[in-house]
Design an enzyme around this catalytic site. Structure first.
Site, PDB file in Angstrom:
ATOM      1  N   LYS A 207      40.558  52.208  36.672  1.00 30.17           N
ATOM      2  CA  LYS A 207      41.689  52.998  37.184  1.00 30.17           C
ATOM      3  C   LYS A 207      42.818  53.020  36.145  1.00 30.17           C
ATOM      4  CE  LYS A 207      44.717  53.014  41.244  1.00 30.17           C
ATOM      5  NZ  LYS A 207      44.921  52.438  42.577  1.00 30.17           N
ATOM      6  N   GLU A 213      38.731  42.960  30.546  1.00 31.45           N
ATOM      7  CA  GLU A 213      37.269  42.757  30.645  1.00 31.45           C
ATOM      8  C   GLU A 213      36.538  44.080  30.379  1.00 31.45           C
ATOM      9  OE1 GLU A 213      39.479  41.762  32.897  1.00 31.45           O
ATOM     10  OE2 GLU A 213      38.975  39.778  33.706  1.00 31.45           O
ATOM     11  N   GLY A 267      41.561  50.266  44.212  1.00 28.83           N
ATOM     12  CA  GLY A 267      40.290  49.947  43.550  1.00 28.83           C
ATOM     13  C   GLY A 267      39.177  49.617  44.532  1.00 28.83           C
ATOM     14  N   ARG A 268      39.459  48.705  45.471  1.00 26.00           N
ATOM     15  CA  ARG A 268      38.388  48.256  46.383  1.00 26.00           C
ATOM     16  C   ARG A 268      38.073  49.286  47.458  1.00 26.00           C
ATOM     17  NH1 ARG A 268      42.918  45.471  46.499  1.00 26.00           N
ATOM     18  NH2 ARG A 268      44.163  45.256  48.375  1.00 26.00           N
ATOM     19  N   GLU A 353      40.793  40.344  49.326  1.00 29.48           N
ATOM     20  CA  GLU A 353      41.850  40.874  48.459  1.00 29.48           C
ATOM     21  C   GLU A 353      42.849  41.690  49.286  1.00 29.48           C
ATOM     22  OE1 GLU A 353      41.824  42.025  43.804  1.00 29.48           O
ATOM     23  OE2 GLU A 353      40.732  43.425  45.053  1.00 29.48           O
ATOM     24  N   HIS A 384      17.501  29.648  55.311  1.00 31.09           N
ATOM     25  CA  HIS A 384      16.901  28.459  54.694  1.00 31.09           C
ATOM     26  C   HIS A 384      17.892  27.737  53.807  1.00 31.09           C
ATOM     27  CE1 HIS A 384      12.836  29.570  56.116  1.00 31.09           C
ATOM     28  NE2 HIS A 384      13.390  30.784  56.099  1.00 31.09           N
ATOM     29  N   LYS A 512      45.796  36.135  35.355  1.00 23.64           N
ATOM     30  CA  LYS A 512      45.638  37.081  34.239  1.00 23.64           C
ATOM     31  C   LYS A 512      46.717  36.834  33.191  1.00 23.64           C
ATOM     32  CE  LYS A 512      44.205  41.404  36.428  1.00 23.64           C
ATOM     33  NZ  LYS A 512      44.653  42.760  36.630  1.00 23.64           N
TER      34      LYS A 512
END
Ligand code: G6Q
Length: 546
Positions: A207, A213, A267-268, A353, A384, A512
Site C-alpha cells: 500500500k 521487508e 491492509g488487512r 490487529e 492430535h 519497526k
C-alpha cells in the site's frame, strides 16, 4: 462521547445474568429444550451457523442484543457503509465493503463517489488477468507467465496467501503461485530456487511502497531477474499494487503496470481490491468476482438483517459474552478443510490487529478486556496436538468449527470421517464425560477396581466448552467471500462494543522504529542507547557474524 460500555445498563444486566447462570450446563439446556438447535441456528444461503452449543439462554441473547442498542451498533454499521471516517486516528473512511458493492450504488468519500475508481481498477485487473492467463501478456523471452510470485507482507500477503490456498481447486492448471513475505533471505531463496525467470511474474504488493521487508525482497527478486534476462525484462515480469505511484516509479516499475487502491482500504481488509491480483491471476477474474459476490451477500445480510438473526452480530456478541464475562481470553478457529488451513493465520491478523487495543475512541484507556487471542489450525490435524488442552486443560477456549458438507476431493470415506470428527468434537466439548461415566466405562471394559480408581479422573472431561459450528456447502469462491466477510464484520461488531478504532495499527510501529535504530549498530560501529541486554545481544551477534 459514548458511555463506557461497562457502564451501560445491558452490561450490568449481563454481569448479573452471568453470576446467575455461569454454572449452567449446556447438556441440561439441550435436555430441557428439544428445539434448542433450531432456535439457535441461522443461515445465509449455504452458510449455516449453529450456535446452540454455547452457554446462553434466551435472556443472554436478549441482553446482548440490548447491548447493541446501547452502543448504537446499527448507526455504526451505517456509518461504515456510508463512507464516514470511522477510522478516527487516521481520519479515514473504511470501505472494504465498497470493493464488493456489486449493486454499484454510489458511496461518497469527501463528496466523491468511490465506485467509478473501484470499477476502473477491476476492469484493469480483468484485462491484465485475462491477458496473462491466455498467454497474451508474455515474459521477455516470449514465454507464457505461469509462476506468480506475490511479494508483500501483513495485509499485502495474508489475504492473497490464504485465499489462493483456499481456492486451489480453481487454479489454472498450468499455473503456480508463490509468496514471499518475510525479510529472511530464506523466504526469497525458497521461491527463487523453484521458479524459472522466463516464466515468472512478480506481483509487488505494498500500500505504502515503503515497507522495508517488501522492498528488500522485491529488490532481491529484481536483481535475480535482471541477472538472468537483463534490465528491459523488468517491464514484462514486474507489476505493482499500491497507493503510491511515485514510489512504484522510483522502484523502476512502469506505473502502467501498477494497480491502484485507496486509503479507505486497510491492509488487512484489502484482498478484495487489486491486492487480490494474485488470487485473480490464479483463479480467473470470473471466480474472483464470485468471491466479491459472496462477500457482498454477507455485507447486505449484515447491513439489513435484524440483529437476532444476523450472523456476524451473533458471533461478535458471543465473543464478547465469553471474553468480558466468563474471562475466556482466547478464541480458536478450526476449519475442517485442508485448503482453509491458513484461515486461522489470516484471522489472527484480522482480529488481533483490529481489536488488540487499549485506548478507546474517546481517547481513554479502556477498563475492560478487548480483542481475544486468536489461534487455530486445520482439523483433524490439531485434534492430535493442542486439543488435549481444549478438552482437559484449565482454560476454556470457545471454538468455531468450520465444516464443508461436500469436499472437492470425495475420495472413499475421507470426507465422512473428517465431518464425523468435526461433529464429534463439538459434541464432546459440550457434553464432556463425568468421573462417574468414566468409571462406568472402565468397569465395563473389564478394569479392576484399583485400576478404575486410578484412572477415572484422568479419563474424565468437564465439558461445557462452547463451540459454534459453521457448515458450508462446499468451499467455492462465493462461499469463501461470505466466510471472510462474516469474520470481518464480527470483528467490527466487537470493535464497536469495545468502543475502539478497529482500523488503525499503531501497535506495530514501535518495534519497526527500534529495528531501524539497531540496524546501523549491527552493520557498523554506531553506538546505541539501549538497555544492557539489547546492547550485549548486539555485540554478541556482531562477534559471531565476524
Ligand atoms: C494491515 C496492516 C499491515 C500492512 C503491512 C504491509 O492492516 O496495515 O499488515 O498491510 O504492514 O504494508 P504495505 O502494504 O504498506 O507494504
Amino acid at each position: 462521547m459514548n458511555k463506557s460500555v461497562n457502564k451501560t445498563m445491558a452490561w450490568k444486566k449481563l454481569a448479573l445474568h452471568y453470576r446467575l447462570h455461569k454454572k449452567d450446563e449446556m447438556k441440561d439446556l439441550f435436555a430441557k429444550d428439544k428445539n434448542r438447535a433450531e432456535k439457535y441456528t441461522v443461515n445465509l444461503g449455504n452458510l449455516y451457523l449453529d450456535y446452540s452449543k454455547n452457554r446462553i439462554n434466551s435472556k443472554t441473547m436478549r441482553y446482548l442484543i440490548d447491548l447493541t442498542k446501547e452502543v448504537k451498533l446499527r448507526d455504526k454499521i451505517n456509518a461504515m457503509f456510508n463512507g464516514e471516517k470511522i477510522n478516527i486516528t487516521e481520519n479515514r473512511a473504511v470501505l472494504h465493503v465498497a470493493l464488493r458493492n456489486r449493486q454499484n450504488t454510489p458511496i461518497y468519500v469527501d463528496g466523491k463517489d468511490v465506485m467509478p475508481d473501484i470499477n476502473a481498477v477491476l476492469a484493469k485487473m480483468k484485462k491484465f488477468v485475462d491477458s496473462v492467463r491466455f498467454g497474451k501478456f508474455k515474459g521477455a523471452t516470449g514465454k507464457k507467465l505461469t509462476n506468480i510470485v506475490n511479494i508483500g507482507i501483513g495485509g499485502s500477503d495474508l489475504g492473497p496467501f490464504m485465499a489462493t490456498t483456499a481456492l486451489k481447486e480453481y487454479w489454472a492448471k498450468d499455473m503456480k503461485c508463490y509468496f514471499i513475505s518475510n525479510i529472511d533471505g530464506s523466504a526469497c531463496e525458497d521461491v527463487l530456487s523453484e521458479v524459472d525467470p522466463e516464466t515468472t511474474l512478480f506481483v509487488v504488493v505494498s500500500k505504502t511502497f515503503t515497507t522495508i521487508e517488501t522492498l528488500t525482497n522485491a529488490k532481491t527478486c529484481r536483481k535475480w531477474l535482471v541477472d538472468a534476462l537483463g534490465e528491459p525484462a523488468v517491464a514484462k515480469h514486474f507489476v505493482a499494487v499500491s497507493t503510491n505511484a511515485q514510489e512504484v516509479a522510483k522502484f523502476g516499475i512502469n506505473t502502467e503496470n501498477m494497480f491502484g487502491f485507496w486509503n479507505f482500504v486497510g491492509g488487512r481488509y484489502s484482498m478484495w481490491s487489486a491486492v487480490g491480483l494474485s488470487i485473480a491471476l490464479m483463479i480467473g477474474m470470473e471466480n474472483f468476482e464470485k468471491m466479491l459476490d459472496g462477500a457482498n451477500a454477507m455485507d447486505l445480510h449484515f447491513k439489513n438483517t435484524e440483529f437476532e438473526h444476523n450472523i456476524p452480530v451473533i458471533l461478535g456478541l458471543l465473543g464478547v459474552w465469553y471474553n468480558n464475562f466468563f474471562g475466556f481470553r482466547e478464541h480458536g478457529v478450526i476449519p475442517y478443510d485442508q485448503d482453509l488451513r491458513f484461515l486461522p493465520k489470516y484471522l489472527q491478523q484480522l482480529d488481533m490487529e483490529s481489536n488488540g487495543k487499549f485506548v478507546d475512541v474517546n481517547n481513554q484507556f479502556v477498563k475492560y478486556e478487548t480483542g481475544p487471542i486468536v489461534f487455530g489450525g486445520a482439523g483433524t490435524d490439531v485434534q492430535h496436538s493442542f486439543f488435549q488442552l481444549l478438552h482437559q486443560g484449565t482454560k476454556i477456549v470457545p471454538l468455531d468449527l468450520i465444516v464443508p458438507a461436500i469436499s472437492h476431493n470425495e475420495i472413499g470415506e475421507h470426507h465422512e470421517i473428517l465431518v464425523a470428527n468435526a461433529l464429534a468434537q463439538g459434541e464432546a466439548m459440550m457434553r464432556g464425560k463425568t468421573v462417574k461415566e468414566a468409571a462406568a466405562e472402565l468397569t465395563k471394559a473389564g478394569k479392576t477396581k484399583e485400576e478404575v480408581a486410578k484412572l477415572k479422573r484422568y479419563k474424565s472431561f468437564r465439558g461445557n466448552r462452547p463451540t459454534n459450528t459453521i457448515v458450508i456447502k462446499k468451499l467455492d469462491p462465493y462461499t469463501l467471500g461470505m466466510l471472510v466477510a462474516m469474520y470481518e464484520h464480527k470483528v467490527f461488531v466487537q470493535g464497536v462494543i469495545w468502543n475502539i478504532d478497529s482500523f488503525d495499527q499503531m501497535g506495530v510501529e514501535l518495534g519497526k522504529q527500534m529495528a531501524l535504530s539497531i540496524l546501523p549498530e549491527l552493520q557498523g560501529n554506531a553506538q546505541g542507547m539501549h538497555d544492557s541486554s539489547t546492547n550485549k545481544l548486539i555485540e554478541l551477534i556482531k562477534k559471531i557474524r565476524k
